[in-house]
Design an enzyme around this catalytic site. Sequence first.
Site, PDB file in Angstrom:
ATOM      1  N   ASP A  12      29.844 -16.009  84.135  1.00 17.99           N
ATOM      2  CA  ASP A  12      29.223 -16.329  82.854  1.00 17.99           C
ATOM      3  C   ASP A  12      29.364 -15.089  81.959  1.00 17.99           C
ATOM      4  O   ASP A  12      29.874 -14.051  82.379  1.00 17.99           O
ATOM      5  CB  ASP A  12      27.765 -16.773  83.061  1.00 17.99           C
ATOM      6  CG  ASP A  12      27.273 -17.598  81.880  1.00 17.99           C
ATOM      7  OD1 ASP A  12      27.883 -17.487  80.802  1.00 17.99           O
ATOM      8  OD2 ASP A  12      26.297 -18.339  82.021  1.00 17.99           O
TER       9      ASP A  12
HETATM   10  C1  BGC Z   1      26.249 -19.450  78.764  1.00 16.12           C
HETATM   11  C2  BGC Z   1      27.288 -20.417  79.287  1.00 16.12           C
HETATM   12  C3  BGC Z   1      28.482 -20.448  78.349  1.00 16.12           C
HETATM   13  C4  BGC Z   1      29.013 -19.053  78.174  1.00 16.12           C
HETATM   14  C5  BGC Z   1      30.242 -18.992  77.285  1.00 16.12           C
HETATM   15  C6  BGC Z   1      26.855 -18.109  78.416  1.00 16.12           C
HETATM   16  O1  BGC Z   1      25.960 -17.245  77.822  1.00 16.12           O
HETATM   17  O2  BGC Z   1      25.238 -19.277  79.734  1.00 16.12           O
HETATM   18  O3  BGC Z   1      26.731 -21.693  79.422  1.00 16.12           O
HETATM   19  O4  BGC Z   1      29.450 -21.318  78.850  1.00 16.12           O
HETATM   20  O5  BGC Z   1      27.999 -18.246  77.613  1.00 16.12           O
HETATM   21  O6  BGC Z   1      29.950 -19.220  75.979  1.00 16.12           O
END
Ligand code: BGC
Length: 762
Positions: free
Chosen positions: A313
Amino acid sequence: MKKLLLSITLGIFLIIVGCKGQNKLANTTQTSSIDIKVDSILALMTLKEKAGQMLNIGLPAVLTGNYWDSRDSAVYNVEKFNELIIKSAVGSIHNTPGYPAEKEGWYQIIKKIQDSAMQKSHLGIPVLYGIDNIHGANYVNGSVLFPHQIAMAATWNTELTKICGEITSYESRAASLPWNFNPNADVAMNPLWGRIGESFGEDPYLISEMTLAYLKGSQEKGLQDSTSTAVCLKHFIGYGAGKNGKDRANALIPENSLRQYFLPPFEKAIKNGAKGVMISSNAVNGIPCHINSHYINDILKGELGFKGVVISDFSDVEFLVTAHLSAKDKREATKMAVNAGLDMIMNPFDADIVDIIVDLTEKGEIPMSRINDAVTRILRLKYELNLFEVPYNNPKGYTKFASQEHIDANYKSASEAITLLKNNNNILPLSSTKKVLVTGYSANSINVLNGALSRSFLGRETKFNDPSKLTILNAIKKQVGEANIEFVEGTNYLEDINSDKAVEMAKNTDYIIVCVGEIPASEKPSDINELDLPEVQQALIKKLSAAKKPIILVMVQGRPRIIREIEPLVDAIVMVYLPGEEGGRAVSDVVYGNINPSGKLPYTYPKYSGNVLSYYYKKADIRDINWGYDGFYPQFEFGFGLSYTTFDYSNLQINKDTLAGSEALEISIEVKNTGNRKGKEVVEVFLKDFLSTLSPDSKKLVRFSKIELNPGETKSVNFVLNSKDLANIGIQNKWIIEEGEFEIQVGGNPQNLLKKGIYYSK
Ligand code: BGC
């Protein structure tokens, strides 16, 4: 398009492919021919190039200005662009340019990136672009904005969810975006969690079916199809169970719960070909998921046999240092995460991680085999998506983008999600000739209907709204004319604006429609300390009730905000979730009866913050103060939802009352529409296990089916269960079926199910 260097490179590997796979190639499957290509290109790569493939940066890292600047055009920082896209040859990019580009704008952005990566970098490997298009292609301006996942779950209509996946995919691909960081397969057990709106709710079976449907919509045509996207399931695992309900909070999940509740949605999607998995930012049992080798290497890649790409993430390797305090620096964090099975690192701001990976590998702290495995997975996905041949898509070819057909599917989804939770004396639907006061925070806002991740991350910018889309107020006015409709804000999210005026105006109306709701938010900004609906919004209803006019409460929210005190003051409750940009129309059509509501709650709606349980509680959880077992009293149960017609259930039949070994169980039930309107009904099948060593759950959903019936019509609905449905995780953390009594419970109202016992013997 391809320049000389690329042709030479491809030429070399095709010769190698030719030699290596001469006999094989003739009869080989497409997958193995891809494997050969991947092996060939891998053999040409330096360690640094491999590490580059493992990097996912944010698009703003190659644009001018600061990373988080909002922009209105994408201007490249030439130096950074050359460094990252050409020299470091990053494998993947995510995020928006800082504004919602149109599909043509995205085409320009991606074309520039791909042309540079493929023509100017050493090996000419295309970039894999990933994005959070989680409710429609929400980061592509002009796309349809679907309801959020929680509303799709409330439709209990897998066909619609599949269509939602298909359209999202089509409209993403129209913008040359081939990899979607969706669907969200989290099991949302804690109602405080701010991202419930992005999930399919609390039930592992419903989540599994919806995740699968979305996956099919995205990938079923084959990834080489220019309307398909590869999904990236998220977040592995336990993100929706943070102990304190906060974003990225530690979850306590014993192995048996992990296997019983959290793994099944991922397992089903992976078995059906999901191509990506994003690791959850949180820790489970104190172990950050990003360094949990047991979860990633043993379970995800081992037991579930996942062959796709495992991505971190956002900035999560750094998070291991700064938030989890599990690694002393980024180098140590990278080593732990890559060795735990991470293939791609979302390292938004720069390419520092590339040198770190190189150094770790050269010093033997990450085995070369691990790097090769990671890069193989990444290259394989690029081949599967046909990015080497078609690295971007001409937006002109996507004539169905935001078409009437897509808008209609969106409207249908919003309409089918709407869940009627109360309708005293059949007050709804309203007659269009009555005078109505419309008031409340969510009454006149498109942004609240759309929620977060709508053109911008928080979805609060009004400048990106499509002016042709109707708020609840405007849809009502359009439907019944302006003459009978009065409006006053009453409150905003947390403050009184003019509630006294609302009370004054209420005196001269026949009905009051109060639209409450949550401010659009996701991740940290969505954290709350109280589950109660904000006080000021409740106060508005309390004040309005003095006018003694019937009140219709419309709730626009992802989470089930507690409404215990105001529920008795209202005559009808319409739960709308986060319905997207056709939500205003859908609400108005439900309120005035053009649509007969058919949604059912995809989670348990709590009544008290001190009595929060999912419907699959254990008996000891509900022991009450009288030593009885009556301690489960939610506001509304999971699976509950009313209709403007009534359904009668009868004749529950099961083909056998004793089941042995792996025999199947055939269930049938008759459902009759006993009212005078056509309506859709969700037939729910639960299974109750009376006795098991690991304390059994109250019941679990095992099947469902959504049907439509004309007035007076009866349909027989059939289900087949297999012995696997009777299984539960036992104390050895394995699926087992213990001999004994079970009960099949079928119906459309969880408080009134028809029941029949069966006996299972080995
Ligand atoms: C979120 C994810 C997301 C990622 C990319 C993160 O902060 O938890 O759900 O896919 O960012 O944008």
